[in-house]
Design a protein around this motif. Structure first.
Motif, mmCIF file in Angstrom:
data_model
loop_
_atom_site.group_PDB
_atom_site.id
_atom_site.type_symbol
_atom_site.label_atom_id
_atom_site.label_comp_id
_atom_site.label_asym_id
_atom_site.label_seq_id
_atom_site.Cartn_x
_atom_site.Cartn_y
_atom_site.Cartn_z
ATOM 1 N N ASP A 154 0.831 -1.193 0.000
ATOM 2 C CA ASP A 154 0.000 0.000 0.000
ATOM 3 C C ASP A 154 0.876 1.258 0.000
ATOM 4 O OD1 ASP A 154 -2.413 1.394 0.203
ATOM 5 O OD2 ASP A 154 -2.268 1.490 2.394
ATOM 6 N N LEU A 155 2.038 1.154 0.650
ATOM 7 C CA LEU A 155 2.938 2.312 0.746
ATOM 8 C C LEU A 155 3.853 2.423 -0.480
ATOM 9 C CD1 LEU A 155 4.062 2.161 4.498
ATOM 10 C CD2 LEU A 155 2.306 3.610 3.497
ATOM 11 N N ARG A 156 3.746 1.471 -1.419
ATOM 12 C CA ARG A 156 4.689 1.456 -2.535
ATOM 13 C C ARG A 156 4.263 2.413 -3.650
ATOM 14 N NH1 ARG A 156 6.136 -4.287 -5.166
ATOM 15 N NH2 ARG A 156 7.314 -4.718 -3.264
ATOM 16 N N THR A 157 3.799 3.592 -3.284
ATOM 17 C CA THR A 157 3.402 4.552 -4.318
ATOM 18 C C THR A 157 4.089 5.878 -4.041
ATOM 19 O OG1 THR A 157 1.558 5.335 -3.003
ATOM 20 C CG2 THR A 157 1.080 3.577 -4.565
ATOM 21 N N LYS A 158 4.180 6.664 -5.050
ATOM 22 C CA LYS A 158 4.782 7.987 -4.890
ATOM 23 C C LYS A 158 3.949 8.820 -3.910
ATOM 24 C CE LYS A 158 5.438 12.149 -7.677
ATOM 25 N NZ LYS A 158 6.412 12.781 -6.827
ATOM 26 N N LYS A 159 2.624 8.641 -3.997
ATOM 27 C CA LYS A 159 1.722 9.422 -3.150
ATOM 28 C C LYS A 159 1.985 9.139 -1.663
ATOM 29 C CE LYS A 159 -3.034 10.699 -3.833
ATOM 30 N NZ LYS A 159 -4.331 10.185 -4.275
ATOM 31 N N ALA A 160 2.068 7.857 -1.330
ATOM 32 C CA ALA A 160 2.337 7.498 0.064
ATOM 33 C C ALA A 160 3.715 8.011 0.466
ATOM 34 C CB ALA A 160 2.264 5.993 0.236
ATOM 35 N N TYR A 161 4.660 7.819 -0.434
ATOM 36 C CA TYR A 161 6.016 8.277 -0.129
ATOM 37 C C TYR A 161 6.022 9.768 0.174
ATOM 38 C CZ TYR A 161 10.905 9.410 -0.542
ATOM 39 O OH TYR A 161 12.151 9.875 -0.275
ATOM 40 N N GLU A 162 5.265 10.539 -0.595
ATOM 41 C CA GLU A 162 5.225 11.998 -0.394
ATOM 42 C C GLU A 162 4.663 12.352 0.982
ATOM 43 O OE1 GLU A 162 6.599 14.436 -2.016
ATOM 44 O OE2 GLU A 162 7.405 12.973 -3.430
ATOM 45 N N THR A 163 3.651 11.606 1.427
ATOM 46 C CA THR A 163 3.081 11.865 2.758
ATOM 47 C C THR A 163 4.151 11.697 3.826
ATOM 48 O OG1 THR A 163 0.938 11.081 2.032
ATOM 49 C CG2 THR A 163 1.319 11.086 4.403
ATOM 50 N N PHE A 164 4.932 10.627 3.702
ATOM 51 C CA PHE A 164 5.921 10.368 4.749
ATOM 52 C C PHE A 164 7.157 11.240 4.586
ATOM 53 C CE2 PHE A 164 2.913 7.054 5.149
ATOM 54 C CZ PHE A 164 2.763 6.993 6.513
ATOM 55 N N ARG A 165 7.382 11.725 3.384
ATOM 56 C CA ARG A 165 8.474 12.676 3.181
ATOM 57 C C ARG A 165 8.121 13.983 3.906
ATOM 58 N NH1 ARG A 165 11.093 16.094 -1.059
ATOM 59 N NH2 ARG A 165 9.006 16.673 -1.677
ATOM 60 N N LEU A 166 6.846 14.371 3.758
ATOM 61 C CA LEU A 166 6.408 15.585 4.431
ATOM 62 C C LEU A 166 6.446 15.415 5.953
ATOM 63 C CD1 LEU A 166 3.859 18.034 3.326
ATOM 64 C CD2 LEU A 166 3.388 17.020 5.529
ATOM 65 N N ARG A 167 6.036 14.235 6.407
ATOM 66 C CA ARG A 167 6.065 13.973 7.846
ATOM 67 C C ARG A 167 7.498 14.097 8.377
ATOM 68 N NH1 ARG A 167 2.495 10.449 11.688
ATOM 69 N NH2 ARG A 167 3.959 10.296 13.390
ATOM 70 N N SER A 168 8.426 13.545 7.631
ATOM 71 C CA SER A 168 9.819 13.604 8.027
ATOM 72 C C SER A 168 10.320 15.053 8.038
ATOM 73 C CB SER A 168 10.628 12.741 7.051
ATOM 74 O OG SER A 168 11.988 13.000 7.163
ATOM 75 N N LYS A 169 9.968 15.807 7.015
ATOM 76 C CA LYS A 169 10.378 17.220 6.949
ATOM 77 C C LYS A 169 9.827 17.994 8.142
ATOM 78 C CE LYS A 169 11.392 18.657 2.272
ATOM 79 N NZ LYS A 169 12.756 18.303 2.592
ATOM 80 N N ALA A 170 8.565 17.716 8.489
ATOM 81 C CA ALA A 170 7.923 18.429 9.593
ATOM 82 C C ALA A 170 8.641 18.113 10.905
ATOM 83 C CB ALA A 170 6.455 18.044 9.673
ATOM 84 N N ALA A 171 8.993 16.844 11.103
ATOM 85 C CA ALA A 171 9.661 16.452 12.344
ATOM 86 C C ALA A 171 11.038 17.109 12.428
ATOM 87 C CB ALA A 171 9.793 14.932 12.414
ATOM 88 N N ILE A 172 11.728 17.129 11.311
ATOM 89 C CA ILE A 172 13.072 17.717 11.318
ATOM 90 C C ILE A 172 12.994 19.227 11.548
ATOM 91 C CG2 ILE A 172 15.088 18.178 9.846
ATOM 92 C CD1 ILE A 172 14.613 15.263 8.752
ATOM 93 N N ALA A 173 11.994 19.870 10.930
ATOM 94 C CA ALA A 173 11.817 21.315 11.140
ATOM 95 C C ALA A 173 11.521 21.598 12.616
ATOM 96 C CB ALA A 173 10.694 21.840 10.255
ATOM 97 N N ALA A 174 10.693 20.747 13.225
ATOM 98 C CA ALA A 174 10.347 20.933 14.642
ATOM 99 C C ALA A 174 11.609 20.812 15.499
ATOM 100 C CB ALA A 174 9.313 19.897 15.068
ATOM 101 N N ASP A 229 -3.778 7.228 7.323
ATOM 102 C CA ASP A 229 -3.007 7.577 6.127
ATOM 103 C C ASP A 229 -1.660 8.216 6.447
ATOM 104 O OD1 ASP A 229 -4.981 6.617 4.533
ATOM 105 O OD2 ASP A 229 -5.894 8.571 4.124
ATOM 106 N N VAL A 230 -1.514 8.753 7.651
ATOM 107 C CA VAL A 230 -0.262 9.465 7.954
ATOM 108 C C VAL A 230 0.608 8.702 8.951
ATOM 109 C CG1 VAL A 230 -1.320 11.712 7.453
ATOM 110 C CG2 VAL A 230 -1.257 10.884 9.808
ATOM 111 N N ILE A 231 0.207 7.469 9.280
ATOM 112 C CA ILE A 231 0.993 6.622 10.175
ATOM 113 C C ILE A 231 1.447 5.418 9.357
ATOM 114 C CG2 ILE A 231 0.869 5.153 12.244
ATOM 115 C CD1 ILE A 231 -1.081 7.155 13.416
ATOM 116 N N ALA A 232 2.752 5.129 9.390
ATOM 117 C CA ALA A 232 3.274 4.095 8.489
ATOM 118 C C ALA A 232 2.598 2.747 8.733
ATOM 119 C CB ALA A 232 4.786 3.982 8.638
ATOM 120 N N PHE A 233 2.522 2.349 9.993
ATOM 121 C CA PHE A 233 1.926 1.044 10.304
ATOM 122 C C PHE A 233 0.830 1.224 11.345
ATOM 123 C CE2 PHE A 233 6.240 0.225 8.786
ATOM 124 C CZ PHE A 233 5.924 -0.568 7.689
ATOM 125 N N PRO A 234 -0.339 1.675 10.909
ATOM 126 C CA PRO A 234 -1.409 2.006 11.855
ATOM 127 C C PRO A 234 -2.209 0.790 12.297
ATOM 128 C CG PRO A 234 -2.152 2.436 9.634
ATOM 129 C CD PRO A 234 -0.754 1.889 9.508
#
Ligand code: ASP
Length: 585
Positions: A130-150, A546-551
């Motif tokens: 389910d996570l093997r799409t660009k769309k899913a990858y983008e969600t988690f890329r943003l999550r990672s960016k947000a955490a690093i910015a914080a 949708d925003v948690i890798a393994f919910p």
């Protein structure tokens, strides 16, 4: 292994020799020439395997099936006019393959990768697909960016990242605990933290001055679309600070995270006292993207011929009659109004009166015949309505009326398309009542725990005491909150007393914190931001999964690992546990 990522290539790379790695998204055999859409985390590019270019590569390509892992070497070329695919970012180019390697094969997948119409249970069972799409990858890329910015923001502001225990004692957020049995101490349990609340306060007593953590929290509650049994908070605490200091840090943090995700938001946020939020919006988390507002009209109906309203209007402290003027509301059909009546009935409304405003301020609707001219005029003036508008009325006990009128306002926001998905309306709800009295019991209001500092502890009436607590709200969602804490033992004792927590109980539950307060605890306060909810907002998702890798599912199961699951009898024995099967009913 690779020289480039698939979707990062463009026309300017024409002629470039590349090696690409990824998965076969699809393949087509066009009379001898095989086209493969190769996918990696960046997206898709078309590979061309022509026997005229490389008979070996073409032969291998005939074996390729969906989701095979490929390594392709070749040259970028323009597709040429008429052959472009405007739907693909790389639609103007393709890669002519001269070497192709099948690195791994795949069984037919249980669903087509990227198909969004697949049942969620299957998607969660095969979450890695389910996570093997660009769309899913983008969600988690943003999550990672947000955490690093914080992290960067808090680091730059002198906050220290400290981890606090996961195996701990019950913490006071008011939900049910997840418990972990102790092997070494029969019959004793650790609790998973509902938040790091007590530990972060202890770090202030240690003099760390500023703490943060991107912390996992565990609450065994009934689940909803925006709740999970384990979730993540950006957890912050600071010393020698006022409410304003904490709010400034929280605003700076949110602004920085949004900026890292390409969205500019304005600070400072609005602030609204709790009472104003409740009276005007019927909720402590109003959606300010639209300005429908509840209007107090109870005094207008003191002597009305409409008996229900008249009776309710006799008790102004306990009851409410609220009007909700809807500009242009005339266009609501009778069916829509009926559906709204049914909707509010679910929340205790005994009915939903309404009037439509016509030309020359003439009112229309089932209750109009009971109203005097004076009442009509007062209503029109108070609600500031004109021809084409509609007014809904909620009447009854304060708590029930505010609740269903707030929900009605929200529902109308959806129905009338008033919620702009591209707008973020932040606000702080402040001045919460310190205590809530419900059916004779005193409770700490809302999410705030018993360590919240009251503003006016010497107030005679406990109902009038407000707390130094603040909630961050955006678009009708509570994104986080916090408070200034009690740092003096006397005040803490008084608050426990009001809450009916006995000294023994307090000792048993939070003795270590109470003791710490005796050893020079500095004034301190903090907040926590729901990180998953924040990412939902930033990615415009309305499902927290949708925003948690393994919910987990709404029934608190992990369909991928099958947790929770039975364990070996020996493990139970070691833990001194015997399972009692639930009685069959
Ligand atoms: N511990 C609180 C919570 O988890 C937040 C805070 O007061 O800092 O909601």
């Amino acid at each position: 292994m690779r020289t480039d990522f698939c979707a990062e290539l463009n026309e300017e790379d024409t002629g470039k020799e590349v090696v690409l790695c990824g998965w076969a998204n699809s393949y087509r055999d066009h009379g001898g020439v095989i086209f493969i859409d190769l996918r990696d985390k960046t997206g898709i590019i078309q590979l061309v395997c022509d026997p005229a270019d490389s008979p070996e590569a073409h032969k291998i390509a005939t074996e390729v099936r969906d989701e095979y892992v490929l390594i392709a070497k070749g040259k970028v070329r323009l597709r040429g006019e008429g052959l472009e695919n405007p739907k693909l970012k790389t639609g103007k180019i393709e890669v002519v393959v001269d070497e192709l390697k099948i690195e791994n094969r795949s069984e037919p997948t249980p669903f087509v990768i990227g198909d969004e119409n697949v049942n969620e249970e299957i998607r969660l069972k095969y979450r890695y697909l389910d996570l093997r799409t660009k769309k899913a990858y983008e969600t988690f890329r943003l999550r990672s960016k947000a955490a690093i910015a914080a992290r960067n923001f808090l680091d730059a502001n002198g906050f220290l990242e400290v981890e606090t225990p996961i195996l701990t004692k019950s913490t006071p957020e008011g939900a049910r605990d997840y418990l972990v049995p102790s092997r070494l101490y029969p019959g004793e349990f650790y609790a998973l933290p509902q938040s790091p609340q007590l530990f972060k306060q202890l770090l202030m007593v240690s003099g760390f001055d500023r703490y943060f953590q991107i912390a996992k929290c565990f609450r065994d509650e009934d689940l909803r679309a925006d709740r999970q049994p384990e979730f993540t908070q950006i957890d912050v605490e600071m010393s020698f600070c006022t409410e304003d200091d904490v709010i400034n840090i929280a605003e700076g943090l949110i602004k920085t995270i949004f900026a890292a995700c390409g969205i500019n938001i304005k600070t400072p946020f609005k602030r609204m006292p709790y009472t104003e939020a409740m009276e005007n919006y019927g909720t402590d988390k109003p959606d300010l993207r639209f300005d429908l507002k509840l209007v107090d009209v109870i005094d207008i109906f003191e002597n009305t011929n409409l008996k229900v309203f008249r009776e309710i209007a006799q008790f102004k402290k306990l009851n409410r009659i609220k009007a909700l003027p809807v500009p242009g509301g005339e266009k609501l059909t009778r069916k829509e109004i009926d559906s709204l009546t049914e909707f509010v009935a679910k929340f205790g409304a005994k009915g939903l009166a309404w009037v439509k405003v016509k030309e020359n301020n003439e009112l229309q609707g089932p209750i109009v015949k009971f109203l005097s001219d004076e009442e009509k005029n007062a209503l029109i003036e108070r609600c500031n309505v004109k021809n084409g508008d509609l007014i809904f009325f909620g009447a009854g006990s304060k708590r029930v009326v505010l609740d269903y009128m707030g929900r009605l306002r929200d529902r109308l926001g959806d129905m009338l398309g008033l919620k702009d998905p591209n707008v973020y309306e932040f606000l702080w709800v402040v001045d919460f009542p310190m205590f809530e009295i419900e059916e004779g019991h005193v409770k700490v209001k809302a999410l705030h725990h018993p360590f919240t500092m009251p503003k006016n502890i010497d107030e005679e009436e406990i109902e009038d005491m407000t707390s130094q607590a603040y909630d961050m709200v955006v678009n009708g969602v509570e994104l986080g909150g916090g408070s200034i804490r009690i740092h003096k033992t006397e005040i803490q004792k008084k608050v426990f007393e009001i809450l009916g927590i006995t000294q023994e109980e307090a000792e048993e539950k939070f003795g270590f914190l109470l003791e710490a307060l005796k050893f020079g605890a500095p004034p301190h306060g903090g907040f926590a931001i729901g990180f998953d909810r924040l990412i939902m907002l930033l990615t415009k998702k309305d499902n927290i999964r949708d925003v948690i890798a393994f919910p987990k599912t709404q029934k608190a199961q992990c369909l991928l690992t099958n947790a929770p699951s039975k364990v070996e009898p020996d493990q139970l024995k070691e833990l001194h546990i015997r399972v009692r099967e639930p009685k069959k009913v």
